[in-house]
Design an enzyme around this catalytic site. Structure first.
Site, PDB file in Angstrom:
ATOM      1  N   CYS A  87       0.966  -1.131   0.012  1.00 59.44           N
ATOM      2  CA  CYS A  87      -0.159   0.041  -0.115  1.00 59.44           C
ATOM      3  C   CYS A  87       0.888   1.301  -0.008  1.00 59.44           C
ATOM      4  O   CYS A  87       0.635   2.412  -0.420  1.00 59.44           O
ATOM      5  CB  CYS A  87      -0.951  -0.086   1.247  1.00 59.44           C
ATOM      6  N   CYS A 102      10.286   7.901 -12.007  1.00 59.94           N
ATOM      7  CA  CYS A 102       9.015   7.318 -11.189  1.00 59.94           C
ATOM      8  C   CYS A 102       9.321   8.126  -9.685  1.00 59.94           C
ATOM      9  O   CYS A 102      10.103   8.834  -9.318  1.00 59.94           O
ATOM     10  CB  CYS A 102       8.980   5.796 -11.159  1.00 59.94           C
TER      11      CYS A 102
END
Length: 405
Positions: A196, A357
Protein backbone atom coordinates in the site's frame (compact mmCIF):
# COMPACT_ATOMS: atom_id res chain seq x y z
CA UNK A 1 -31.46 -8.79 53.71
CA UNK A 2 -31.07 -11.01 50.65
CA UNK A 3 -27.45 -11.56 49.60
CA UNK A 4 -26.24 -11.03 46.07
CA UNK A 5 -24.26 -13.95 44.64
CA UNK A 6 -21.32 -13.23 42.30
CA UNK A 7 -20.31 -16.02 39.93
CA UNK A 8 -17.52 -14.09 38.28
CA UNK A 9 -14.24 -12.30 38.99
CA UNK A 10 -15.12 -9.01 37.30
CA UNK A 11 -15.04 -5.83 39.35
CA UNK A 12 -17.96 -3.43 39.49
CA UNK A 13 -16.03 -1.03 37.27
CA UNK A 14 -15.39 -3.77 34.72
CA UNK A 15 -19.05 -4.77 34.71
CA UNK A 16 -20.00 -1.16 34.06
CA UNK A 17 -17.34 -0.70 31.35
CA UNK A 18 -18.27 -3.86 29.46
CA UNK A 19 -21.98 -3.95 30.20
CA UNK A 20 -23.00 -3.86 26.54
CA UNK A 21 -20.89 -6.97 25.93
CA UNK A 22 -22.00 -8.78 29.08
CA UNK A 23 -25.67 -8.72 28.11
CA UNK A 24 -24.96 -10.38 24.75
CA UNK A 25 -26.48 -13.86 24.86
CA UNK A 26 -23.57 -15.40 22.93
CA UNK A 27 -20.90 -13.56 24.92
CA UNK A 28 -21.70 -12.87 28.55
CA UNK A 29 -19.68 -12.85 31.73
CA UNK A 30 -17.66 -16.01 31.10
CA UNK A 31 -16.46 -14.76 27.73
CA UNK A 32 -15.47 -11.45 29.32
CA UNK A 33 -13.48 -13.32 31.96
CA UNK A 34 -11.69 -15.35 29.28
CA UNK A 35 -10.82 -12.12 27.50
CA UNK A 36 -9.46 -10.64 30.73
CA UNK A 37 -7.18 -13.66 31.15
CA UNK A 38 -5.98 -13.62 27.52
CA UNK A 39 -3.25 -11.92 25.54
CA UNK A 40 -2.75 -10.82 21.95
CA UNK A 41 0.27 -9.65 20.00
CA UNK A 42 -0.16 -7.09 17.22
CA UNK A 43 2.72 -6.99 14.75
CA UNK A 44 2.62 -3.69 12.90
CA UNK A 45 1.12 -0.54 14.45
CA UNK A 46 0.02 0.95 11.14
CA UNK A 47 -3.19 1.01 9.12
CA UNK A 48 -4.36 -2.45 10.24
CA UNK A 49 -2.75 -2.52 13.66
CA UNK A 50 -4.30 0.81 14.69
CA UNK A 51 -7.98 -0.21 14.71
CA UNK A 52 -7.11 -3.71 15.88
CA UNK A 53 -5.24 -2.33 18.88
CA UNK A 54 -7.93 0.22 19.72
CA UNK A 55 -10.71 -2.37 19.74
CA UNK A 56 -8.72 -4.98 21.66
CA UNK A 57 -7.63 -2.40 24.22
CA UNK A 58 -11.23 -1.28 24.76
CA UNK A 59 -12.68 -4.81 24.77
CA UNK A 60 -11.27 -5.93 28.13
CA UNK A 61 -8.26 -7.89 26.92
CA UNK A 62 -5.80 -8.58 29.71
CA UNK A 63 -2.49 -8.13 27.91
CA UNK A 64 -1.55 -6.54 24.61
CA UNK A 65 1.80 -6.70 22.84
CA UNK A 66 2.75 -4.11 20.21
CA UNK A 67 5.56 -4.65 17.72
CA UNK A 68 6.90 -2.05 15.28
CA UNK A 69 10.28 -0.56 14.45
CA UNK A 70 9.13 2.65 12.75
CA UNK A 71 8.34 6.20 13.83
CA UNK A 72 5.11 8.11 13.30
CA UNK A 73 5.14 10.22 10.14
CA UNK A 74 2.61 12.80 8.98
CA UNK A 75 1.83 10.60 5.96
CA UNK A 76 0.61 7.86 8.32
CA UNK A 77 -2.23 9.78 9.90
CA UNK A 78 -4.91 9.35 7.23
CA UNK A 79 -5.12 5.62 7.95
CA UNK A 80 -3.15 4.89 11.15
CA UNK A 81 -5.78 6.26 13.48
CA UNK A 82 -4.08 5.29 16.72
CA UNK A 83 -1.50 8.05 16.16
CA UNK A 84 -1.87 11.82 16.43
CA UNK A 85 -0.14 14.93 15.11
CA UNK A 86 1.28 15.32 18.61
CA UNK A 87 3.07 11.95 18.34
CA UNK A 88 4.71 12.53 14.95
CA UNK A 89 8.39 11.62 15.40
CA UNK A 90 7.73 9.23 18.30
CA UNK A 91 8.08 5.50 17.85
CA UNK A 92 4.86 3.89 16.72
CA UNK A 93 4.78 1.50 19.66
CA UNK A 94 5.16 4.42 22.08
CA UNK A 95 2.39 6.36 20.34
CA UNK A 96 0.10 3.32 20.23
CA UNK A 97 0.76 2.50 23.88
CA UNK A 98 -0.16 6.06 24.87
CA UNK A 99 -3.50 5.93 23.08
CA UNK A 100 -4.39 2.44 24.30
CA UNK A 101 -3.56 3.29 27.90
CA UNK A 102 -5.83 6.33 27.70
CA UNK A 103 -8.65 4.04 26.61
CA UNK A 104 -8.00 1.35 29.23
CA UNK A 105 -5.55 2.13 32.03
CA UNK A 106 -5.80 -1.39 33.49
CA UNK A 107 -4.57 -3.05 30.28
CA UNK A 108 -1.05 -4.46 30.47
CA UNK A 109 0.82 -3.29 27.37
CA UNK A 110 4.18 -4.61 26.20
CA UNK A 111 6.06 -2.69 23.50
CA UNK A 112 8.75 -4.01 21.17
CA UNK A 113 10.43 -1.24 19.22
CA UNK A 114 12.44 -3.54 16.99
CA UNK A 115 12.67 -5.22 13.62
CA UNK A 116 11.55 -8.83 13.82
CA UNK A 117 14.06 -11.44 12.68
CA UNK A 118 14.24 -15.20 12.62
CA UNK A 119 16.45 -14.92 15.72
CA UNK A 120 14.15 -12.87 17.98
CA UNK A 121 10.56 -13.54 16.90
CA UNK A 122 10.05 -16.84 18.75
CA UNK A 123 11.01 -15.26 22.07
CA UNK A 124 8.25 -12.68 21.59
CA UNK A 125 5.46 -14.76 20.05
CA UNK A 126 5.59 -17.46 22.75
CA UNK A 127 4.18 -15.10 25.39
CA UNK A 128 0.82 -14.48 23.66
CA UNK A 129 -2.31 -16.49 22.97
CA UNK A 130 -3.05 -15.12 19.52
CA UNK A 131 -0.99 -13.22 16.95
CA UNK A 132 -2.27 -10.54 14.57
CA UNK A 133 -0.25 -9.93 11.43
CA UNK A 134 -0.90 -6.26 10.60
CA UNK A 135 2.18 -5.74 8.45
CA UNK A 136 2.51 -4.57 4.86
CA UNK A 137 5.34 -6.79 3.73
CA UNK A 138 5.07 -10.21 2.11
CA UNK A 139 8.44 -11.44 3.39
CA UNK A 140 7.45 -10.59 6.96
CA UNK A 141 4.33 -12.71 6.53
CA UNK A 142 6.48 -15.81 6.02
CA UNK A 143 8.53 -14.97 9.11
CA UNK A 144 5.44 -14.47 11.29
CA UNK A 145 3.74 -17.55 9.87
CA UNK A 146 6.73 -19.79 10.56
CA UNK A 147 7.00 -18.47 14.12
CA UNK A 148 3.31 -19.09 14.79
CA UNK A 149 3.46 -22.66 13.47
CA UNK A 150 6.58 -23.46 15.50
CA UNK A 151 4.99 -21.89 18.59
CA UNK A 152 1.54 -23.45 18.00
CA UNK A 153 -0.17 -20.06 17.89
CA UNK A 154 -3.16 -19.06 15.73
CA UNK A 155 -2.42 -16.23 13.31
CA UNK A 156 -5.02 -13.66 12.26
CA UNK A 157 -3.76 -12.14 9.03
CA UNK A 158 -5.10 -9.29 6.92
CA UNK A 159 -3.80 -7.26 4.01
CA UNK A 160 -5.04 -4.17 2.21
CA UNK A 161 -4.19 -2.41 -1.02
CA UNK A 162 -5.96 0.38 -2.89
CA UNK A 163 -9.67 -0.19 -2.13
CA UNK A 164 -9.49 -3.90 -1.33
CA UNK A 165 -8.58 -6.20 1.52
CA UNK A 166 -8.54 -9.82 2.62
CA UNK A 167 -8.65 -11.62 5.95
CA UNK A 168 -8.18 -15.16 7.25
CA UNK A 169 -6.97 -17.13 10.27
CA UNK A 170 -3.92 -19.32 9.68
CA UNK A 171 -2.73 -22.25 11.75
CA UNK A 172 -5.97 -22.72 13.69
CA UNK A 173 -5.22 -26.15 15.09
CA UNK A 174 -8.72 -26.89 16.38
CA UNK A 175 -9.86 -27.11 12.76
CA UNK A 176 -6.55 -28.35 11.35
CA UNK A 177 -6.34 -25.10 9.45
CA UNK A 178 -3.60 -24.40 6.90
CA UNK A 179 -0.71 -22.04 7.43
CA UNK A 180 0.37 -19.32 5.01
CA UNK A 181 3.01 -21.56 3.42
CA UNK A 182 0.40 -24.22 2.66
CA UNK A 183 -1.08 -21.86 0.08
CA UNK A 184 2.04 -19.88 -0.83
CA UNK A 185 5.09 -22.14 -0.38
CA UNK A 186 7.68 -19.70 -1.75
CA UNK A 187 8.11 -15.95 -1.44
CA UNK A 188 7.66 -14.08 -4.73
CA UNK A 189 10.51 -12.02 -6.23
CA UNK A 190 10.80 -8.60 -4.60
CA UNK A 191 10.25 -6.73 -7.85
CA UNK A 192 6.83 -8.37 -8.35
CA UNK A 193 5.40 -7.33 -4.99
CA UNK A 194 3.46 -4.13 -4.37
CA UNK A 195 2.47 -2.69 -1.00
CA UNK A 196 0.00 0.00 0.00
CA UNK A 197 3.02 2.27 0.40
CA UNK A 198 3.77 1.73 -3.29
CA UNK A 199 0.30 1.94 -4.82
CA UNK A 200 -1.81 3.55 -2.11
CA UNK A 201 -4.75 2.61 0.08
CA UNK A 202 -7.93 4.37 1.21
CA UNK A 203 -7.90 4.79 4.98
CA UNK A 204 -11.30 3.27 5.86
CA UNK A 205 -10.34 0.06 4.05
CA UNK A 206 -7.57 -0.39 6.63
CA UNK A 207 -10.06 0.43 9.38
CA UNK A 208 -12.50 -2.19 8.13
CA UNK A 209 -9.99 -5.03 7.92
CA UNK A 210 -8.20 -4.11 11.15
CA UNK A 211 -11.49 -4.04 13.02
CA UNK A 212 -12.36 -7.46 11.62
CA UNK A 213 -8.99 -8.76 12.83
CA UNK A 214 -9.89 -7.60 16.33
CA UNK A 215 -13.28 -9.30 16.01
CA UNK A 216 -11.65 -12.60 15.01
CA UNK A 217 -9.21 -12.31 17.92
CA UNK A 218 -12.06 -11.80 20.39
CA UNK A 219 -14.01 -14.74 18.93
CA UNK A 220 -10.97 -16.97 19.07
CA UNK A 221 -9.97 -16.01 22.62
CA UNK A 222 -13.48 -16.26 24.05
CA UNK A 223 -14.43 -19.38 22.06
CA UNK A 224 -17.56 -17.92 20.49
CA UNK A 225 -18.74 -18.00 16.89
CA UNK A 226 -17.17 -19.59 13.84
CA UNK A 227 -13.50 -18.65 13.42
CA UNK A 228 -12.54 -17.63 9.87
CA UNK A 229 -10.40 -20.70 9.26
CA UNK A 230 -10.13 -22.66 5.99
CA UNK A 231 -11.83 -19.62 4.46
CA UNK A 232 -10.74 -16.18 3.32
CA UNK A 233 -12.83 -13.02 3.38
CA UNK A 234 -12.40 -10.73 0.37
CA UNK A 235 -13.51 -7.11 0.73
CA UNK A 236 -14.01 -4.65 -2.14
CA UNK A 237 -14.59 -1.17 -0.77
CA UNK A 238 -15.57 0.41 -4.07
CA UNK A 239 -18.41 -1.99 -4.79
CA UNK A 240 -19.00 -2.59 -1.05
CA UNK A 241 -18.95 -6.34 -1.59
CA UNK A 242 -17.90 -8.99 0.91
CA UNK A 243 -17.42 -12.58 -0.19
CA UNK A 244 -15.82 -15.63 1.34
CA UNK A 245 -13.83 -18.23 -0.57
CA UNK A 246 -12.75 -21.68 0.59
CA UNK A 247 -9.07 -22.40 1.12
CA UNK A 248 -7.39 -25.74 0.69
CA UNK A 249 -6.60 -27.59 3.88
CA UNK A 250 -3.24 -28.08 5.56
CA UNK A 251 -0.76 -29.54 3.10
CA UNK A 252 1.39 -32.58 4.01
CA UNK A 253 4.16 -31.17 1.80
CA UNK A 254 4.30 -27.80 3.61
CA UNK A 255 7.84 -26.83 4.62
CA UNK A 256 6.83 -25.75 8.12
CA UNK A 257 3.60 -27.59 9.11
CA UNK A 258 3.79 -30.61 6.80
CA UNK A 259 4.56 -34.25 7.51
CA UNK A 260 8.32 -33.85 7.09
CA UNK A 261 9.01 -30.12 7.59
CA UNK A 262 12.33 -28.56 6.66
CA UNK A 263 11.71 -25.54 8.93
CA UNK A 264 11.87 -26.97 12.43
CA UNK A 265 13.88 -24.93 14.95
CA UNK A 266 13.40 -21.33 13.88
CA UNK A 267 11.68 -19.44 11.05
CA UNK A 268 13.37 -19.49 7.69
CA UNK A 269 15.51 -16.38 7.04
CA UNK A 270 14.31 -14.08 4.24
CA UNK A 271 15.62 -14.68 0.73
CA UNK A 272 18.75 -12.73 -0.18
CA UNK A 273 17.96 -9.12 -1.00
CA UNK A 274 14.48 -9.22 0.55
CA UNK A 275 13.64 -6.96 3.48
CA UNK A 276 11.43 -7.81 6.48
CA UNK A 277 10.07 -4.36 7.19
CA UNK A 278 7.25 -2.18 5.97
CA UNK A 279 9.54 0.46 4.59
CA UNK A 280 9.58 0.68 0.79
CA UNK A 281 12.27 -1.65 -0.49
CA UNK A 282 14.78 -0.16 -2.89
CA UNK A 283 15.07 -2.41 -5.88
CA UNK A 284 18.41 -2.88 -7.59
CA UNK A 285 17.59 -4.15 -11.03
CA UNK A 286 20.13 -2.04 -12.95
CA UNK A 287 23.88 -1.70 -12.72
CA UNK A 288 25.43 1.48 -11.36
CA UNK A 289 26.36 2.76 -14.82
CA UNK A 290 22.70 2.56 -15.89
CA UNK A 291 21.61 5.01 -13.19
CA UNK A 292 21.98 8.72 -12.52
CA UNK A 293 21.62 10.51 -9.19
CA UNK A 294 19.44 13.54 -8.62
CA UNK A 295 22.56 15.65 -8.06
CA UNK A 296 24.13 14.48 -11.31
CA UNK A 297 20.91 15.16 -13.22
CA UNK A 298 20.63 18.67 -11.81
CA UNK A 299 24.18 19.48 -12.96
CA UNK A 300 24.01 17.85 -16.38
CA UNK A 301 22.94 19.41 -19.66
CA UNK A 302 19.20 19.11 -20.48
CA UNK A 303 18.00 15.53 -20.79
CA UNK A 304 14.91 14.00 -22.33
CA UNK A 305 12.86 12.87 -19.32
CA UNK A 306 10.28 10.09 -19.48
CA UNK A 307 7.87 9.94 -16.53
CA UNK A 308 6.43 6.46 -16.01
CA UNK A 309 4.12 7.22 -13.09
CA UNK A 310 0.32 6.83 -13.37
CA UNK A 311 -1.45 9.87 -14.76
CA UNK A 312 -3.11 10.86 -11.49
CA UNK A 313 0.31 11.27 -9.84
CA UNK A 314 1.29 13.90 -12.39
CA UNK A 315 -1.15 16.25 -10.68
CA UNK A 316 1.05 16.19 -7.56
CA UNK A 317 4.12 17.43 -9.45
CA UNK A 318 6.23 16.70 -12.51
CA UNK A 319 9.29 17.82 -14.46
CA UNK A 320 8.47 20.48 -17.01
CA UNK A 321 8.37 19.20 -20.62
CA UNK A 322 8.70 15.57 -19.54
CA UNK A 323 7.19 12.85 -21.72
CA UNK A 324 4.49 10.82 -20.00
CA UNK A 325 4.66 7.07 -20.58
CA UNK A 326 2.78 5.21 -17.82
CA UNK A 327 4.15 1.82 -16.83
CA UNK A 328 0.97 0.00 -17.82
CA UNK A 329 1.26 1.23 -21.38
CA UNK A 330 4.96 0.46 -21.52
CA UNK A 331 4.63 -3.09 -20.20
CA UNK A 332 1.30 -4.11 -21.69
CA UNK A 333 1.20 -2.09 -24.90
CA UNK A 334 -0.28 -3.97 -27.86
CA UNK A 335 1.21 -1.69 -30.53
CA UNK A 336 4.98 -1.55 -30.07
CA UNK A 337 5.53 0.10 -33.45
CA UNK A 338 3.34 3.08 -32.58
CA UNK A 339 5.18 3.54 -29.29
CA UNK A 340 8.58 3.29 -31.03
CA UNK A 341 7.51 5.98 -33.49
CA UNK A 342 6.46 8.31 -30.65
CA UNK A 343 9.77 7.88 -28.86
CA UNK A 344 12.30 7.50 -31.66
CA UNK A 345 12.99 11.13 -32.59
CA UNK A 346 13.46 12.22 -28.99
CA UNK A 347 15.62 9.20 -28.22
CA UNK A 348 17.84 9.75 -31.26
CA UNK A 349 18.20 13.52 -30.78
CA UNK A 350 19.17 13.52 -27.09
CA UNK A 351 22.42 12.32 -25.59
CA UNK A 352 20.78 11.26 -22.30
CA UNK A 353 17.28 9.89 -21.63
CA UNK A 354 16.31 9.71 -17.97
CA UNK A 355 13.39 7.60 -16.76
CA UNK A 356 11.71 8.83 -13.57
CA UNK A 357 9.11 7.46 -11.16
CA UNK A 358 8.17 8.01 -7.55
CA UNK A 359 10.95 6.06 -5.82
CA UNK A 360 13.25 4.77 -8.53
CA UNK A 361 11.85 1.23 -8.64
CA UNK A 362 9.50 1.25 -11.62
CA UNK A 363 11.96 3.38 -13.57
CA UNK A 364 14.54 0.58 -13.47
CA UNK A 365 12.07 -1.89 -14.93
CA UNK A 366 11.14 0.74 -17.53
CA UNK A 367 14.78 1.12 -18.59
CA UNK A 368 15.03 -2.62 -19.22
CA UNK A 369 11.83 -2.63 -21.26
CA UNK A 370 12.82 0.43 -23.30
CA UNK A 371 16.17 -1.09 -24.16
CA UNK A 372 14.35 -4.09 -25.60
CA UNK A 373 11.84 -1.93 -27.43
CA UNK A 374 14.45 0.43 -28.93
CA UNK A 375 17.33 -1.98 -29.38
CA UNK A 376 17.90 -0.85 -33.00
CA UNK A 377 18.86 2.71 -31.96
CA UNK A 378 22.57 3.44 -31.77
CA UNK A 379 24.05 3.75 -28.29
CA UNK A 380 20.70 3.03 -26.64
CA UNK A 381 22.43 1.22 -23.77
CA UNK A 382 24.53 4.28 -22.97
CA UNK A 383 21.71 6.79 -23.38
CA UNK A 384 19.01 5.28 -21.18
CA UNK A 385 19.31 5.92 -17.43
CA UNK A 386 16.94 5.82 -14.50
CA UNK A 387 16.80 8.50 -11.81
CA UNK A 388 18.04 6.74 -8.70
CA UNK A 389 15.55 7.26 -5.89
CA UNK A 390 13.06 8.95 -8.21
CA UNK A 391 11.17 12.06 -7.17
CA UNK A 392 11.81 11.29 -3.49
CA UNK A 393 15.55 11.69 -4.11
CA UNK A 394 14.89 14.90 -6.05
CA UNK A 395 12.96 16.24 -3.04
CA UNK A 396 15.69 15.20 -0.59
CA UNK A 397 18.78 16.22 -2.56
CA UNK A 398 17.69 19.05 -4.85
CA UNK A 399 14.31 20.66 -4.29
CA UNK A 400 12.56 20.26 -0.90
CA UNK A 401 9.59 22.22 -2.26
CA UNK A 402 8.74 19.32 -4.58
CA UNK A 403 5.86 17.51 -2.83
CA UNK A 404 6.96 14.38 -0.97
CA UNK A 405 4.29 11.70 -1.12
Amino acid sequence: MTNIVRNHSLSNAEVQRYSRQLILSDFGVHAQERLKDSSALIIGCGGLGSPAALYLASSGLGRLGLVDHDEVDMSNLHRQIIHRESTVGKTKVESAQLTCSQINSSLKIDTYNLLLTSENILDIVKHYDVILDCTDNVITRYLINDACVLSHKPLISASVIRFEGQLTVWNYLEKNGPCYRCLYPQAPPAETVSTCSDVGVLGPVCGTLGSLQALEAIKLLTKIGDVLCNRMLLVDGLSMSFRTIKLRHRQPTCAVCGTNPSIVDRPAPPPAGQCTNDQPCRKNVLSRRERVTAIDLSHSSPSFIIDVRPEHELEIGRFEDSFHLPMDRLLYNTNDEQLRTELRSNIENNHQIVIVCRRGNDSQIAVRRLKELLSDIDNIDEKLKDLEGGFQAWHTDIDPTFPLY
